[in-house]
Design a protein around this motif. Structure first.
Motif, mmCIF file in Angstrom:
data_model
loop_
_atom_site.group_PDB
_atom_site.id
_atom_site.type_symbol
_atom_site.label_atom_id
_atom_site.label_comp_id
_atom_site.label_asym_id
_atom_site.label_seq_id
_atom_site.Cartn_x
_atom_site.Cartn_y
_atom_site.Cartn_z
ATOM 1 N N VAL A 33 0.730 -1.155 -0.129
ATOM 2 C CA VAL A 33 -0.139 -0.381 0.023
ATOM 3 C C VAL A 33 0.278 0.951 -0.247
ATOM 4 O O VAL A 33 1.816 1.925 0.871
ATOM 5 C CB VAL A 33 -0.634 -0.274 1.700
ATOM 6 N N VAL A 43 -3.206 0.235 -4.190
ATOM 7 C CA VAL A 43 -2.914 -1.290 -3.485
ATOM 8 C C VAL A 43 -2.186 -1.695 -4.442
ATOM 9 O O VAL A 43 -3.071 -1.484 -6.234
ATOM 10 C CB VAL A 43 -3.973 -1.770 -2.929
ATOM 11 N N ALA A 80 -7.412 1.169 1.922
ATOM 12 C CA ALA A 80 -6.349 0.551 1.139
ATOM 13 C C ALA A 80 -6.145 -0.393 1.738
ATOM 14 O O ALA A 80 -5.516 -1.619 1.607
ATOM 15 C CB ALA A 80 -5.024 1.258 0.677
#
Length: 107
Positions: A33, A43, A80
């Motif tokens: 991330v 991501v 994320a």
């Protein structure tokens, strides 16, 4: 004489994996991330970027990223990290799943 300012420290990347970091295969089973400016995060895995549709797409060069692509591939940090944690157990490399690698490491 001007004083040198203190350095700042910031986190710009997280690694998410179901394998321990010392596992020889951990790199291949890790999702990152990564900060992409402002409050937006991507991501990533092997140059691919997870979209809001749950599909992995190659991340274009910055000059080729249009607003609609960015809107579909950028998240706040909490989202994320959640998505990366959901995807990490699903990784398969050369037919080997996370469970296969963990089983092999335990034997």
């Amino acid at each position: 004489m001007t004083e040198t300012p203190k350095p700042t420290v910031r986190t710009t990347r997280y690694e998410v994996s179901c394998l321990p970091p010392d596992n020889i295969d951990a790199f291949h089973f890790t999702i990152t991330v990564e900060w992409r400016g402002g409050d937006l995060w991507a991501v990533l895995r092997y140059g691919e970027c997870l979209g809001t549709d749950g599909k992995w797409d190659y991340e274009p060069r910055p000059s080729n990223r249009e607003d609609d692509w960015l809107d579909a591939h950028r998240f706040d940090l909490d989202t994320a990290l959640k998505l990366a944690q959901e995807e990490a157990p699903k990784i398969t490399v050369n037919g080997q799943t996370v469970a296969d690698v963990l089983r092999r490491a335990a034997s």
